[in-house]
Design a protein around this motif. Structure first.
Motif, short mmCIF file in Angstrom:
data_model
loop_
_atom_site.label_atom_id
_atom_site.label_comp_id
_atom_site.label_asym_id
_atom_site.label_seq_id
_atom_site.Cartn_x
_atom_site.Cartn_y
_atom_site.Cartn_z
N ASP A 39 -2.29 -2.61 -4.12
CA ASP A 39 -3.05 -2.52 -2.87
C ASP A 39 -3.16 -1.09 -2.32
O ASP A 39 -3.71 -0.87 -1.26
CB ASP A 39 -2.47 -3.47 -1.82
N HIS A 40 -2.63 -0.12 -3.04
CA HIS A 40 -2.84 1.28 -2.66
C HIS A 40 -2.25 2.17 -3.76
O HIS A 40 -1.55 1.68 -4.65
CB HIS A 40 -2.16 1.61 -1.32
N THR A 41 -2.52 3.46 -3.64
CA THR A 41 -1.92 4.43 -4.56
C THR A 41 -1.44 5.61 -3.74
O THR A 41 -2.10 6.01 -2.78
CB THR A 41 -2.96 4.87 -5.62
N GLU A 47 -5.75 9.35 3.25
CA GLU A 47 -4.88 9.15 4.40
C GLU A 47 -3.68 10.08 4.22
O GLU A 47 -2.84 9.87 3.34
CB GLU A 47 -4.43 7.69 4.46
N ARG A 85 -2.40 8.63 0.79
CA ARG A 85 -2.59 7.25 0.33
C ARG A 85 -4.08 7.04 0.09
O ARG A 85 -4.91 7.43 0.92
CB ARG A 85 -2.08 6.27 1.38
N ILE A 86 -4.41 6.47 -1.06
CA ILE A 86 -5.81 6.16 -1.36
C ILE A 86 -5.93 4.71 -1.84
O ILE A 86 -4.92 4.06 -2.11
CB ILE A 86 -6.41 7.12 -2.42
N HIS A 87 -7.19 4.27 -1.96
CA HIS A 87 -7.42 2.85 -2.29
C HIS A 87 -8.36 2.68 -3.47
O HIS A 87 -9.51 2.25 -3.31
CB HIS A 87 -7.92 2.10 -1.06
N GLU A 100 -8.38 0.39 -5.50
CA GLU A 100 -8.71 -1.03 -5.71
C GLU A 100 -9.96 -1.46 -4.95
O GLU A 100 -10.56 -2.47 -5.27
CB GLU A 100 -7.49 -1.91 -5.37
#
Ligand code: TYR
Length: 885
Positions: free
Chosen positions: A33-35, A64, A103-105, A107
């Motif tokens: 759900d995040h990286t 983020e 933090r990135i997404h 997905e």
């Protein structure tokens, strides 16, 4: 989505970076759900930019920020300024280390730029400006850094963890996770960064380089595709050898990897040591991929591999220089393909593509020079002009300098600029210095947009035995460029005598003749060349091999074109004469249709085609090329106002007439070739590819007759063949026929058999999307609801929406505008999902100036609707606003 106003970026504003990044150490923690991305950047003030410490402005989008420190000092919100796409801070020393965690997404990343998920795997796409969606960075190609990358992920889901360079360490972690570290010893810009994590299988091989180094070769795919990799591997090894032999370029790492992904915006990407490919450009086996698809795989594998030198070792200073790597690399891959297959056929295909599509771009609202002066969104400049016209420009240098001189130039270029980020001027300078020539005027090809016209007139003086050719060049106005200066236009030519032989060529003032084929340099607006010792009026064969990307006009009559078709010593020009004959005949039919007259086909076209079909000594691939009528898209491009319906009617009528008049010789060719296919099974060699091409074009003409015996032969091929080349052609022929029941059955059987193979289903969609029979839009709309279709996969969008809007011109340009509305609706949806794809799909609407007043209105209305539809990506905004300007 953008919230800052789209800004125009100009080449003239280029400045070297204020800071440099010597080392980039990245750690990725991949979760469902995040990286988390940790970046440690070892930075310093760029000495070139002088003293003082200006603010450091890093690029970053959709990140983020979780923590930031400089030289181990934690920075708080007061220490930096955070905007939509920048992070600004103030260095206090000339050298420093910056640590960040974001933090990135991946997905939820549907734009497929930066880090994203394709199916179950993680992958990246950083060119041009995707790296800024991964971490805060100086995301520009002239900032080159040494990268070390650690990837950590759940072991079970992602057993394979890859990045650029060489693997240096790996291990297990708590909680079922594991990690791997990769180190790339070569400095590179961030756009060449790559990461892959997934459950992948690989085919492994090795290559011994010219200095006897062993390189491990690996192609990674999802397990179900492991049987479709051999062709790409063979192509890779051929490319590596060819680059050593033709350019003296050796591979430089111990390992070279390719990964196939299903969701990819373009064809493939040349990330250092870790190429990432659209699966359509890697996977190929006889049962699922056509001959053309096999050739495309070979070409794209070569293209990306060649970038290791033309792009990676020597890269671009800024994105205005994109053609420095792309135009050059397209030229390199085209020559490679020409050496591996038929040189003439490759040239014919490339020129037909260029003239249909790049010439249209050059005549439209997005026209730009090979090296653009400005852009809003760089993704919009991965164009046919930068790639294909850019390649033609490099080809002209090759033609002017000769193969040896060109090689001296590339040797100097690579030696001088290895490890640097340079410009198109540097490329030209290396060519000049290595050959002692002046290319100052030639460089206009990089700065002037538009397709030059070259009008040619001849005159013969029997008494003086001289023959003169007068060339007049001009170039139409294009956006931002009203007046153009003359180009350097290399014109390769020959003069044919009455028997069709090349005459010895001696220009006035020369001591002796210099062969029967030569290159003249046209450099002035108007220029005359006079040949001497010419006893009878010759027939000129001009622009052989398409030696310059221009629109040449010479007033040939049809008998002369038929003569050239048979006798020209240049294979390309034999084809070209046939195309010009077809164009003249089709334009006559278009006129008849517009005047409401009965259509009458000039019988000379039939005679010319019959001669081709009956001559068993000709290369079958050439016969197939020469029997192919110019496409509707090409006929549109060469019209001032394109009458879609008349073009379609004329071309269909010609096909019908040819099918009837030449039924017997076509059937003979078809049957002989189909029998051979049955006897030998699929053979992936040039002679067999040629044979299948001719067999399939013959079948498509034969089916025009509507005869039961042809239907039977078509069904036999569809059901009885062992390869996709024959099966897909038979399916296409059925789809375009009136045999409704057989068509429905074949489509259903095909889809049922191949439903789990997305690349084959793409072909199934395309064949139907391109069908010009009435009701095309409704068929495409129905197919959008098919379970195999999704707007999230670019290949699907291209296969269905793209094929419809670009290849099904009668249906797309329906007089009521429903085709335009359909396209605009999807552009609006795609704008939010994937701006690059949205902007590319838009192209057909931007060509509104080509059509009648009523269609112009309808097309413009759709463009305006898109513009008003809400928050547009910079990609879509740029194309829509420029095409309405
Ligand atoms: N550099 C790639 C090539 O070889 C093209 C590319 C560009 C691929 C942008 C992906 C992308 O997002 O042509």
């Amino acid at each position: 989505m953008r919230t800052e106003q789209p800004k125009v970026i100009y080449l003239k504003d280029y400045q070297a970076p204020e800071y440099l990044i010597d080392e980039t150490n990245l750690t990725f923690e991949l979760y469902e759900d995040h990286t988390l991305v940790h970046a440690q950047l070892v930075m310093r003030r760029n000495p070139e930019r002088g003293e003082g410490l200006p603010p450091l402005v890093l690029d970053g989008q959709q990140l983020e920020l979780l923590s930031l420190s400089m030289d181990d000092r934690e920075l708080g919100a007061a220490d930096y300024q955070l905007e939509d796409s920048h992070l600004t801070l103030q260095p206090v020393a000339a050298s420093f280390t910056l640590d960040s965690t974001v933090r990135i997404h991946p997905e939820t990343n549907t734009a497929l730029e930066g880090l994203y998920k394709s199916g179950k795997m993680f992958c990246t796409q950083c060119e041009a400006e995707g790296f800024r969606k991964i971490t805060y960075y100086l995301d520009r190609p002239d900032v080159m850094s040494k990268f070390t990358t650690t990837v950590s992920a759940e072991q079970h889901r992602y057993p394979v963890l890859l990045s650029n360079g060489n693997p240096v360490a790996s291990g297990a972690e708590e909680g079922g996770r594991h990690w791997a570290t990769w180190e790339d010893p070569f400095k590179k810009p961030a756009y060449l960064f790559a990461l892959v994590a997934g459950d992948l299988w690989c085919v492994e091989d090795s290559f011994t380089t010219m200095t006897q180094r062993e390189v491990a070769l690996r192609i990674y795919v999802e397990p179900e595709n492991i049987d479709k990799v051999q062709h790409a591997m063979d192509s890779l090894k051929k490319s590596m050898r060819w680059d050593e032999e033709v350019y003296g370029r050796e591979y430089d790492l111990d390992i070279f990897m390719i990964v196939a992904v299903n969701d990819f915006n373009m064809g493939a990407m040349e990330n250092k040591g870790l190429n990432i490919f659209n699966s359509s450009c890697v996977l190929a086996k006889a049962e699922t991929a056509t001959d053309a698809a096999h050739q495309r795989v070979e070409a794209v594998v070569a293209h990306e591999y060649f970038h290791n030198w033309s792009g990676n070792r020597v890269t671009c200073r800024d994105w205005f220089q994109l053609s420095l790597k792309e135009g050059f690399t397209v030229f390199r891959d085209a020559e490679f393909s020409a050496d591996m297959n038929s040189r003439t056929v490759k040239r014919i295909e490339d020129v037909a593509f260029l003239r249909t599509n790049q010439f249209a771009e050059d005549a439209g609202p997005m026209a730009h020079p090979v090296r653009p002066d400005s852009f809003i969104e760089i993704s919009n400049f991965y164009t046919l002009t930068v790639y294909e016209k850019g390649s033609e420009v490099v080809r002209m240098i090759h033609t002017l300098l000769g193969a040896e001189g060109f090689r001296k130039g590339t040797d100097l270029y690579f030696e001088r600029h290895d490890g640097q980020a340079v410009t198109c001027d540097d490329f030209i300078k290396a060519m000049e210095d290595a050959n002692g020539v002046d290319l100052a005027q030639f460089k206009r090809w990089y700065s002037q947009s538009g397709t030059p016209r070259l009008q040619v007139e001849d005159s013969f003086n029997a008494a003086a035995k001289t023959y003169s050719l007068t060339f007049r060049q001009s170039c139409p106005a294009t956006p931002g460029q009203k007046d153009k200066q003359p180009f350097v236009i290399p014109v390769e030519l020959g003069l044919l005598d009455a028997a069709g032989n090349d005459l010895p060529l001696r220009l006035a003032g020369e001591a002796k003749a210099q062969g029967g084929n030569r290159v003249l340099s046209v450099t002035e607006a108007e220029q005359t060349f006079t040949f001497v010792d010419i006893a009878e009026r010759p027939l000129p064969s001009l622009l052989r091999g398409f030696s310059a990307p221009v629109k040449l006009a010479f007033p040939y009559d049809r008998d002369q074109l038929m003569f050239l078709m048979q006798h020209d010593s240049d294979g390309f020009n034999r084809w070209e004469a046939g195309q010009q004959l077809s164009v003249q005949v089709l334009q006559e039919l278009i006129g008849q249709h517009q005047r409401g007259e009965k259509l009458v086909l000039d019988p000379r076209l039939i005679t010319a085609f019959r001669t081709l079909l009956e001559d068993e000594s000709l290369d079958q691939a050439m016969v197939a090329e020469m029997l192919s009528l110019p496409s509707e898209a090409y006929l549109t491009e060469i019209s001032d106002v394109a009458d879609v319906d008349a073009i379609h009617a004329a071309r269909e009528f010609a096909r019908q007439s040819i099918g009837e008049a030449l039924f017997q010789p076509l059937l003979a060719r078809f049957q002989a070739n189909r029998s051979l296919s049955r006897a030998t099974g699929y053979v992936a060699e040039a002679a067999h590819i040629a044979r299948r091409t001719l067999q399939n074009i013959a079948l498509s003409y034969l089916m025009q007759s509507g005869k039961a015996e042809v239907l039977e032969a078509c069904l036999e091929q569809f059901n009885g063949c062992d390869n996709m080349t024959e099966r897909l052609s038979a399916l296409a022929v059925l789809v375009n026929s009136g045999f409704e029941q057989e068509k429905a059955d074949a489509l259903a059987r095909f889809a049922d058999y191949f439903k789990d193979d997305p690349l084959v289903m793409d072909q199934w969609f395309s064949v139907q999307a391109g069908c010009g029979l009435p009701g095309g839009l409704e068929r495409v709309q129905a197919l959008m609801a098919h379970p195999a279709f999704t707007l999230k996969n670019p290949n699907k969008v291209r296969a269905l929406i793209g094929a419809f809007a670009n290849q099904n011109l009668v249906n797309f340009h329906r007089a009521d505008g429903a085709g335009y509305r359909f396209l605009a609706d999807h552009v609006i949806t795609l704008n939010a999902l994937n701006p690059q794809i949205a902007s590319r799909q838009l192209a057909p609407l931007t060509r509104w100036r080509k059509y009648d007043a009523s269609r112009q209105q309808l097309m413009k209305a759709e463009l305006e609707r898109i513009l008003a539809s809400g928050e547009l990506s910079s990609d879509v905004f740029e194309v829509v606003s420029k095409s309405l300007a």
